[in-house]
Design a protein around this motif. Structure first.
Motif, short mmCIF file in Angstrom:
data_model
loop_
_atom_site.label_atom_id
_atom_site.label_comp_id
_atom_site.label_asym_id
_atom_site.label_seq_id
_atom_site.Cartn_x
_atom_site.Cartn_y
_atom_site.Cartn_z
N GLN A 126 2.00 6.74 -6.67
CA GLN A 126 0.97 7.68 -6.93
C GLN A 126 1.28 9.32 -6.76
OE1 GLN A 126 -2.47 7.82 -4.11
NE2 GLN A 126 -3.71 7.82 -5.82
N MET A 127 2.07 9.44 -5.71
CA MET A 127 2.36 10.87 -5.43
C MET A 127 3.37 11.31 -6.54
SD MET A 127 1.09 12.76 -3.04
CE MET A 127 2.41 13.63 -2.10
N GLU A 179 1.08 4.25 -2.81
CA GLU A 179 0.91 5.94 -2.46
C GLU A 179 2.14 6.52 -2.92
OE1 GLU A 179 -0.25 6.20 1.73
OE2 GLU A 179 -1.73 4.83 1.33
N LEU A 180 3.24 6.15 -2.73
CA LEU A 180 4.54 6.76 -3.08
C LEU A 180 4.59 6.83 -4.73
CD1 LEU A 180 6.22 7.42 -0.74
CD2 LEU A 180 7.74 5.25 -1.16
N ARG A 239 0.73 -1.31 0.14
CA ARG A 239 0.05 -0.02 -0.16
C ARG A 239 0.83 1.37 0.04
NH1 ARG A 239 -4.57 0.28 0.66
NH2 ARG A 239 -5.55 2.22 0.31
#
Lengths: 225, 225
Positions: free
Chosen positions: B81-82, B78-79, B74
């Motif tokens: 995505q950013m 997120e990493l 997860r």
DNA sequence: AAAAATATAAATCTTGAAATTTCGACCCGA
DNA sequence: TCGGGTCGAAATTTCAAGATTTATATTTTT
């Protein structure tokens, strides 16, 4: 990310003083002076300031100590730019993934905020309910992106928002509040619930872009005092 | 943001060890042990770790010390995505505002990177030139967004990239390198120079989305070993 | 034998003082 | 009067030891 420090009070209290304008920008923050107010050692204050510096609320220079952050127009512009980017992306994902629970939380947050803003309009001043309004405004914007599914994004947004708030409250601008808030917040909620991503993105940009004023003359003027 | 610490070597060295996989994820980082290697006091190590924790490379829990960051799927998602978000936005602004100087720097960075990747292809392995490749890859992506005009955005991107790299290198995945890199980097540069924003955004997404694999089955498989 | 409780060891956090660096006033010479 | 240099005070950083908390091993109890 990181948990609280050994003496949680200091960290929270200093953070609060920083974002509510308790220090003048650029002011030196001497651990030896701050120490007294909390009854702890210099090093403890030092650790707290070190953390606040990585959150962007405090600047640090080697062998030259800590200072309350000074905001240039450029920095404020960058802050707003990042906030728009993160909030637009966060709400877009939330609109896609968020369900009934998110919608309920959003309407709840908006209800509280609009109620407080109605009181402000009636009173003609923000100060009496400043803390309440600040908390409600934060909760509203946080809820907007709360269904994005990324802790990293929410944490990053929170850090930006803190710096943002520090700048706002520091100035003599009626604390960042302006009447259009009411209509704009409602517009954002409506677009979000209608799942109209383009419209929602546009309205968020319009809502936040007032703070771009210095570098973006096309944005509407912020109400001053 | 913040300058170096009193003993720059420790900060830089620990950071390097962290992003090059010098610690196993989740490993306890005891200031008392690390102290020896640098001949300094516990408190100094503590301050350095405190900083690295706010950079996301290290986790910290009150009264429970420091650990090398553990990456869940997860978190890695997120990493990525950013990173996609920031790189897309940064390159879009750079394409708008960047002039001849930016174009020159971009082609230079790409030239270096492609030259190194050609050597990797010839050798059939990354390890011999790992450090060189890592530096070139970073310089390429940093240059892409270097004309965005926002230090905040570049710093935020750098922090994300560091964590990203930490995850990549830690795994047994040939250090994140895969042959498609060559073609994809070229495609990004071409789109950027042609000022084709939509295409550039799409290619950046495709380039980075391999790491979304666990949560996005539509993305192409990363080459393993 | 498993679980709870205790005792021991280890690690973390705080503290006050020493060592180093910076800042500001003062003096001197041009 | 201005620029440069020196000195002392103040602030920052480092250090090592004491106090507190957590983790581990052992014993006791069910």
């Amino acid at each position: 990310m990181t948990d609280k420090i050994g003496t949680p009070d200091i960290h929270e209290d200093l953070r609060r003083r920083l974002i509510t304008g308790g220090f003048v920008p650029g002011q030196k923050l001497k651990p030896d002076e701050l120490r007294g107010a909390y009854g702890c050692s210099i090093n403890t204050v030092r650790e707290v300031l070190l953390r606040l510096s990585s959150a962007g609320l405090v600047t640090f220079q080697d062998q030259r100590g800590f200072r309350a952050r000074e905001s240039s127009l450029r920095h404020q512009h960058e802050l707003t730019q990042m906030r728009v980017l993160l909030e637009q992306e966060g709400v877009a994902i939330s609109m896609r993934d968020g369900g009934l629970e998110w919608e309920a939380q959003l309407t709840a947050a908006h209800h509280k905020l609009s109620h407080i803003e109605a009181r402000i309009a009636a009173l003609g001043a923000v100060e009496p309910v400043l803390d309440t309004w600040c908390a409600a405004e934060w909760e509203f914007h946080e809820t907007l992106i709360s269904a994005c599914g990324s802790d990293l994004m929410r944490q990053t947004y929170a850090a930006i928002y803190d710096q943002f708030r520090q700048q706002l409250v520091t100035r003599e601008t009626n604390f960042g509040y302006y009447p259009n808030n009411v209509a704009e917040h409602l517009g954002i909620v409506e677009a979000a619930l209608a799942r109209d991503e383009a419209l929602c993105r546009r309205r968020i940009h319009e809502h936040l872009a007032r703070n771009l004023l210095p570098l973006d003359a096309t944005a509407p003027m912020r109400k001053l005092a």
